[in-house]
Design a protein around this motif. Structure first.
Motif, short mmCIF file in Angstrom:
data_model
loop_
_atom_site.label_atom_id
_atom_site.label_comp_id
_atom_site.label_asym_id
_atom_site.label_seq_id
_atom_site.Cartn_x
_atom_site.Cartn_y
_atom_site.Cartn_z
N LEU A 19 0.95 -1.02 0.01
CA LEU A 19 -0.26 0.21 0.27
C LEU A 19 1.17 1.08 0.11
O LEU A 19 0.49 2.55 -0.54
CB LEU A 19 -1.17 0.11 1.14
CG LEU A 19 -2.03 -1.36 0.83
CD1 LEU A 19 -2.71 -0.90 2.46
CD2 LEU A 19 -3.24 -0.88 -0.26
N LEU A 20 1.94 1.10 0.83
CA LEU A 20 2.63 2.38 1.14
C LEU A 20 4.14 2.58 -0.33
O LEU A 20 5.26 2.46 0.03
CB LEU A 20 3.43 2.66 2.53
CG LEU A 20 2.33 2.41 2.99
CD1 LEU A 20 2.92 2.07 4.60
CD2 LEU A 20 1.08 3.30 3.48
N VAL A 21 3.37 2.64 -1.48
CA VAL A 21 4.67 2.53 -2.08
C VAL A 21 5.54 3.79 -2.19
O VAL A 21 7.00 3.77 -2.25
CB VAL A 21 4.13 2.46 -3.51
CG1 VAL A 21 4.69 2.51 -4.97
CG2 VAL A 21 2.85 0.91 -3.90
N ASP A 22 4.81 4.95 -2.12
CA ASP A 22 5.54 6.04 -1.87
C ASP A 22 5.13 6.30 -1.09
O ASP A 22 3.39 7.59 -0.43
CB ASP A 22 4.92 7.04 -3.48
CG ASP A 22 5.52 8.07 -3.14
OD1 ASP A 22 6.23 8.89 -2.35
OD2 ASP A 22 5.71 8.45 -4.37
N THR A 23 5.66 6.98 -0.38
CA THR A 23 5.52 7.33 1.52
C THR A 23 4.64 8.89 1.41
O THR A 23 4.29 9.40 2.33
CB THR A 23 5.99 7.08 2.52
OG1 THR A 23 7.33 7.68 2.69
CG2 THR A 23 6.18 5.64 2.93
N GLU A 24 5.55 9.48 0.37
CA GLU A 24 4.86 10.77 0.06
C GLU A 24 3.35 11.38 -0.13
O GLU A 24 3.29 11.96 0.07
CB GLU A 24 5.83 11.55 -0.82
CG GLU A 24 7.34 11.87 0.67
CD GLU A 24 7.25 12.15 0.93
OE1 GLU A 24 6.03 14.14 1.64
OE2 GLU A 24 7.90 12.19 2.01
N LEU A 25 2.84 10.49 -0.93
CA LEU A 25 1.48 10.18 -1.70
C LEU A 25 0.75 9.84 -0.81
O LEU A 25 -0.39 9.51 -0.88
CB LEU A 25 2.26 9.59 -3.65
CG LEU A 25 2.88 11.47 -4.02
CD1 LEU A 25 1.94 9.58 -5.53
CD2 LEU A 25 2.18 12.00 -3.66
N VAL A 26 0.84 8.18 -0.06
CA VAL A 26 -0.26 7.26 0.59
C VAL A 26 -0.35 7.79 2.03
O VAL A 26 1.32 7.55 2.24
CB VAL A 26 0.85 6.47 0.34
CG1 VAL A 26 -0.70 4.66 0.56
CG2 VAL A 26 0.30 5.82 -1.32
N LYS A 27 -0.38 7.82 2.75
CA LYS A 27 -0.39 8.39 3.90
C LYS A 27 -1.39 6.95 4.53
O LYS A 27 -2.71 6.87 4.33
CB LYS A 27 -1.25 9.52 4.78
CG LYS A 27 0.07 10.47 3.99
CD LYS A 27 1.57 10.07 4.62
CE LYS A 27 1.53 11.64 4.07
NZ LYS A 27 3.50 11.68 3.82
N LEU A 28 -0.80 5.79 5.54
CA LEU A 28 -1.74 5.35 6.17
C LEU A 28 -2.50 5.95 7.94
O LEU A 28 -1.38 6.60 8.62
CB LEU A 28 -0.94 4.07 7.25
CG LEU A 28 -1.44 2.84 7.37
CD1 LEU A 28 -2.34 2.43 6.49
CD2 LEU A 28 -0.48 1.30 7.85
N VAL A 29 -3.47 5.79 7.88
CA VAL A 29 -4.39 6.79 8.85
C VAL A 29 -4.87 5.36 9.83
O VAL A 29 -5.57 5.17 9.51
CB VAL A 29 -5.40 7.35 7.90
CG1 VAL A 29 -6.43 7.75 9.92
CG2 VAL A 29 -5.00 8.45 7.91
N TYR A 30 -4.69 5.28 11.29
CA TYR A 30 -4.88 3.99 11.72
C TYR A 30 -6.14 5.12 12.67
O TYR A 30 -5.40 5.41 14.04
CB TYR A 30 -3.51 3.96 13.04
CG TYR A 30 -4.04 2.57 13.60
CD1 TYR A 30 -4.67 1.74 13.30
CD2 TYR A 30 -3.76 2.66 14.46
CE1 TYR A 30 -4.95 0.39 14.32
CE2 TYR A 30 -4.23 2.04 16.26
CZ TYR A 30 -4.50 1.10 16.06
OH TYR A 30 -5.15 -0.41 16.25
N LEU A 31 -7.14 4.48 12.65
CA LEU A 31 -8.52 4.38 12.94
C LEU A 31 -8.01 3.92 15.05
O LEU A 31 -8.64 2.58 14.50
CB LEU A 31 -9.95 4.70 12.89
CG LEU A 31 -9.81 5.15 11.00
CD1 LEU A 31 -10.84 4.47 10.39
CD2 LEU A 31 -9.26 7.15 12.24
N GLN A 32 -8.16 4.79 15.79
CA GLN A 32 -7.72 3.65 17.41
C GLN A 32 -8.96 3.42 17.89
O GLN A 32 -9.38 4.65 18.48
CB GLN A 32 -6.10 4.37 18.13
CG GLN A 32 -5.80 3.54 18.57
CD GLN A 32 -4.35 3.87 18.60
OE1 GLN A 32 -3.35 5.10 19.09
NE2 GLN A 32 -3.15 2.93 19.18
N GLY A 33 -9.51 2.24 18.75
CA GLY A 33 -10.24 2.93 19.16
C GLY A 33 -10.80 1.65 19.97
O GLY A 33 -10.04 0.13 20.09
#
Length: 102
Positions: A19-33
Protein backbone atom coordinates in the motif's frame (compact mmCIF):
# COMPACT_ATOMS: atom_id res chain seq x y z
CA UNK A 1 -3.31 14.44 -8.37
CA UNK A 2 -6.51 14.13 -6.38
CA UNK A 3 -6.68 12.82 -2.79
CA UNK A 4 -8.70 9.63 -2.46
CA UNK A 5 -9.37 7.74 0.77
CA UNK A 6 -8.95 3.97 0.76
CA UNK A 7 -10.55 1.83 3.43
CA UNK A 8 -8.80 -1.24 4.75
CA UNK A 9 -9.71 -3.14 7.86
CA UNK A 10 -7.04 -4.73 10.03
CA UNK A 11 -4.27 -4.99 7.46
CA UNK A 12 -1.30 -7.06 8.52
CA UNK A 13 1.88 -5.00 8.77
CA UNK A 14 3.45 -7.25 6.12
CA UNK A 15 0.97 -5.87 3.56
CA UNK A 16 1.78 -2.23 4.27
CA UNK A 17 4.65 -2.34 1.77
CA UNK A 18 2.13 -2.96 -1.02
CA UNK A 19 0.00 0.00 0.00
CA UNK A 20 2.77 2.41 0.91
CA UNK A 21 4.55 2.45 -2.43
CA UNK A 22 5.32 6.15 -2.00
CA UNK A 23 5.10 7.43 1.58
CA UNK A 24 4.98 11.03 0.32
CA UNK A 25 1.78 10.28 -1.63
CA UNK A 26 0.16 7.55 0.46
CA UNK A 27 -0.57 8.07 4.15
CA UNK A 28 -1.82 5.37 6.48
CA UNK A 29 -4.38 6.55 9.04
CA UNK A 30 -4.94 4.19 11.95
CA UNK A 31 -8.31 4.67 13.63
CA UNK A 32 -7.69 3.68 17.24
CA UNK A 33 -10.55 2.57 19.47
CA UNK A 34 -11.16 0.25 22.38
CA UNK A 35 -12.84 -3.12 22.00
CA UNK A 36 -15.83 -1.90 24.03
CA UNK A 37 -16.32 1.25 21.94
CA UNK A 38 -16.11 -0.58 18.62
CA UNK A 39 -18.33 -3.39 19.91
CA UNK A 40 -20.95 -0.84 20.97
CA UNK A 41 -20.86 0.94 17.62
CA UNK A 42 -20.99 -2.33 15.71
CA UNK A 43 -24.06 -3.47 17.66
CA UNK A 44 -25.86 -0.24 16.69
CA UNK A 45 -25.45 -0.87 12.96
CA UNK A 46 -28.23 -2.49 11.02
CA UNK A 47 -27.55 -4.96 8.20
CA UNK A 48 -23.79 -4.65 8.59
CA UNK A 49 -21.70 -7.28 6.81
CA UNK A 50 -19.57 -8.04 9.87
CA UNK A 51 -21.03 -9.90 12.79
CA UNK A 52 -20.14 -8.69 16.27
CA UNK A 53 -18.99 -12.27 16.95
CA UNK A 54 -15.98 -11.66 14.69
CA UNK A 55 -14.75 -8.58 16.55
CA UNK A 56 -12.65 -10.43 19.13
CA UNK A 57 -10.77 -12.31 16.41
CA UNK A 58 -10.08 -9.00 14.65
CA UNK A 59 -8.62 -7.54 17.84
CA UNK A 60 -6.60 -10.71 18.45
CA UNK A 61 -5.05 -10.46 14.98
CA UNK A 62 -4.60 -6.68 15.06
CA UNK A 63 -1.09 -5.41 14.36
CA UNK A 64 -0.91 -1.72 15.16
CA UNK A 65 1.08 0.11 12.48
CA UNK A 66 4.13 2.03 13.59
CA UNK A 67 4.33 4.43 10.66
CA UNK A 68 0.72 5.59 10.63
CA UNK A 69 -1.11 8.70 11.66
CA UNK A 70 -3.00 7.52 14.75
CA UNK A 71 -6.42 8.99 15.50
CA UNK A 72 -8.61 8.24 18.51
CA UNK A 73 -12.18 7.40 17.42
CA UNK A 74 -13.96 8.01 20.72
CA UNK A 75 -15.26 11.42 19.58
CA UNK A 76 -17.93 12.44 17.14
CA UNK A 77 -17.46 11.72 13.44
CA UNK A 78 -16.86 15.40 12.65
CA UNK A 79 -14.14 15.56 15.34
CA UNK A 80 -12.46 12.43 14.00
CA UNK A 81 -12.46 13.78 10.44
CA UNK A 82 -11.10 17.15 11.63
CA UNK A 83 -8.28 15.40 13.49
CA UNK A 84 -7.39 13.29 10.45
CA UNK A 85 -7.27 16.38 8.23
CA UNK A 86 -5.18 18.27 10.78
CA UNK A 87 -2.70 15.40 11.06
CA UNK A 88 -2.47 15.04 7.27
CA UNK A 89 -1.75 18.76 6.90
CA UNK A 90 0.87 18.60 9.65
CA UNK A 91 2.46 15.52 8.06
CA UNK A 92 2.83 17.28 4.69
CA UNK A 93 6.40 18.34 4.18
CA UNK A 94 7.39 20.90 1.56
CA UNK A 95 8.96 19.35 -1.50
CA UNK A 96 12.55 20.44 -2.14
CA UNK A 97 13.56 20.64 -5.77
CA UNK A 98 16.63 18.41 -6.27
CA UNK A 99 18.30 21.11 -8.40
CA UNK A 100 18.05 23.70 -5.61
CA UNK A 101 19.57 21.63 -2.78
CA UNK A 102 22.93 23.25 -3.07
Amino acid sequence: MQNKPVNAVNIAIAYNEYLLVDTELVKLVYLQGSFDLISQRLSQRENHFMSGKLLQSQFDALEEPVDAIKVDISGLTAEIVAEILQQLRKDKKPQIDADKRG
